[in-house]
Design an enzyme around this catalytic site. Structure first.
Site, short mmCIF file in Angstrom:
data_model
loop_
_atom_site.label_atom_id
_atom_site.label_comp_id
_atom_site.label_asym_id
_atom_site.label_seq_id
_atom_site.Cartn_x
_atom_site.Cartn_y
_atom_site.Cartn_z
N HIS A 19 5.94 10.85 -0.58
CA HIS A 19 6.20 9.72 -1.06
C HIS A 19 7.15 9.59 -2.21
O HIS A 19 7.59 8.56 -2.33
CB HIS A 19 4.65 9.19 -1.59
CG HIS A 19 3.79 8.94 -0.46
ND1 HIS A 19 2.44 9.28 -0.75
CD2 HIS A 19 3.88 8.64 0.82
CE1 HIS A 19 1.59 8.95 0.52
NE2 HIS A 19 2.46 8.74 1.34
N SER A 103 1.30 5.41 2.58
CA SER A 103 2.58 5.18 3.02
C SER A 103 2.88 3.50 3.14
O SER A 103 4.19 2.77 2.73
CB SER A 103 3.08 5.72 4.07
OG SER A 103 2.44 5.87 5.06
N GLY A 146 2.75 4.99 17.69
CA GLY A 146 4.00 4.90 16.84
C GLY A 146 5.17 5.33 17.27
O GLY A 146 6.35 4.57 17.04
N ASP A 166 5.31 10.22 10.40
CA ASP A 166 4.29 10.99 9.55
C ASP A 166 2.96 11.35 10.53
O ASP A 166 2.00 10.91 10.10
CB ASP A 166 4.16 10.60 8.49
CG ASP A 166 3.17 11.26 7.50
OD1 ASP A 166 3.05 12.27 7.63
OD2 ASP A 166 2.42 10.62 6.68
N1 SAM Z 1 1.64 7.86 6.73
C1 SAM Z 1 0.32 7.87 5.75
C2 SAM Z 1 0.73 8.17 4.46
O1 SAM Z 1 1.67 8.77 4.04
O2 SAM Z 1 0.03 7.85 3.55
C3 SAM Z 1 -0.45 9.21 6.53
C4 SAM Z 1 -0.72 9.09 7.94
S1 SAM Z 1 -1.85 10.38 8.79
C5 SAM Z 1 -0.78 11.88 8.26
C6 SAM Z 1 -1.37 10.24 10.23
C7 SAM Z 1 -2.21 8.68 11.06
O3 SAM Z 1 -1.56 8.73 12.19
C8 SAM Z 1 -3.66 8.82 11.05
O4 SAM Z 1 -4.01 7.70 10.51
C9 SAM Z 1 -3.77 8.72 12.65
O5 SAM Z 1 -4.84 8.05 12.84
C10 SAM Z 1 -2.66 8.37 13.10
N2 SAM Z 1 -2.27 8.22 14.56
C11 SAM Z 1 -2.44 9.58 15.24
N3 SAM Z 1 -1.96 9.37 16.46
C12 SAM Z 1 -1.09 8.18 16.37
C13 SAM Z 1 -0.05 7.53 17.35
N4 SAM Z 1 0.12 8.15 18.50
N5 SAM Z 1 0.26 6.41 16.78
C14 SAM Z 1 0.21 5.74 15.66
N6 SAM Z 1 -0.81 6.51 14.89
C15 SAM Z 1 -1.46 7.55 14.95
#
Ligand code: SAM
Length: 278
Positions: A19, A103, A146, A166
């Site tokens: 972050h 994020s 994503g 991420d």
């Molecule tokens: N980016 C966030 C932060 O910095 O606060 C943390 C994200 S966490 C490491 C990863 C997230 O990706 C989880 O909430 C998970 O449910 C989601 N996720 C897993 N596979 C995914 C996909 N194929 N597409 C989008 N989101 C996904």
């Protein structure tokens, strides 16, 4: 597989590095007035409860953002000030932090009228929580993959692009999937700034990502890594962020930030070009 929940890890040392990199990139890009299309490919929830059962179970924020917050008076770098202001705005008292922004919140607090955020989140509960929070016409929350979703949206309408990738890396193939997506996204938008987070693991799985990026055609890739001075026997020994097309001077400013935070976080930071300018 969607078993990962970021609430167990929110505010740990890796979140602090990620972050810090994100807010620095945003503020350096916003020196210019033209609009920025922001994408958060794996957004998670909006705000995390640091006193909640999940955060308390691991206690990871204690050695991360809580330690940083306790030392905030000694964080010499002015680039920490913006980040600390956001934390102060979310938390009422002077003592321990109760809430930590994910994020999408770091993105949204910086959006200007011409900037937009598209946040992807697949987990149903995380997606619903995020959608409930995002009452802002500049923010779209999509329950889609994503990586595939990002590629569909490029190139964006605005002249500039900032992407955070991420994933939770629950599946080994995610390291190569991320590298392949980065390559395709960069081909569609070569001027875009891309931040790719990865864990540094004892088995070195993250090297697959770095090797693939080095072998590809993406140029100007900075690599920032923080390593724990006392890593646990199992789990993350450090945290890394690849930054494609960093704003001029970004590496030096991030290094200054992470050096100022080295004592509270118990980390050492390095920054180098993984792939220099072509
Ligand atoms: N980016 C966030 C932060 O910095 O606060 C943390 C994200 S966490 C490491 C990863 C997230 O990706 C989880 O909430 C998970 O449910 C989601 N996720 C897993 N596979 C995914 C996909 N194929 N597409 C989008 N989101 C996904």
């Amino acid at each position: 597989m969607l078993s990962y929940l970021h609430a167990f890890h929110a505010g740990n040392f890796a979140d602090v590095q990620k972050h810090a990199s994100l807010t620095l990139a945003l503020s350096m890009m916003q020196v210019k007035p033209s609009g920025i299309a922001c994408f958060d490919t794996h957004a998670g929830s909006a705000v995390y409860d640091l006193s909640g059962e999940r955060a308390r179970k691991t206690g990871e924020a204690d050695a991360g953002v809580q330690a940083l917050w306790r030392s905030r008076g000694r964080l010499a770098s002015p680039d920490w000030a913006r980040l600390l202001d956001v934390l102060a705005g979310l938390n009422s008292g002077e003592g321990r932090l109760e809430r930590y922004p994910g994020s999408p919140v770091w993105f949204r607090q910086a959006l200007r009228p011409a900037d937009t955020l598209t946040a992807f989140e697949l987990h149903p509960a995380e997606h619903d929580q995020l959608s409930g929070w995002a009452a802002d016409q500049r923010v779209r929350v999509l329950r889609q993959d994503g990586l595939a979703g990002l590629l569909k949206q490029l190139p964006p309408r605005q002249p500039r692009l900032l992407v955070l990738i991420d994933p939770s890396y629950e599946i080994k193939s995610e390291y190569s999937d991320v590298a392949a997506t980065l390559e395709k996204a960069w081909q569609k938008c070569r001027h875009g700034v891309f931040l790719v987070w990865y864990p540094i693991l004892p088995g070195g799985l993250q090297e697959a990502l770095k090797d693939a990026v080095e072998a590809g055609s993406v140029a100007k890739v900075l690599c920032s890594e923080v390593c724990l001075r006392q890593p646990p026997e199992r789990g993350m020994a450090g945290s890394g962020v690849l930054v494609v097309n960093p704003p001029w001077g970004f590496g030096e400013r991030l290094a200054t930030m992470m050096e100022a935070a080295a004592e509270p976080l118990g980390t050492d930071h390095t920054v180098r070009w993984l792939v220099p300018e072509a």
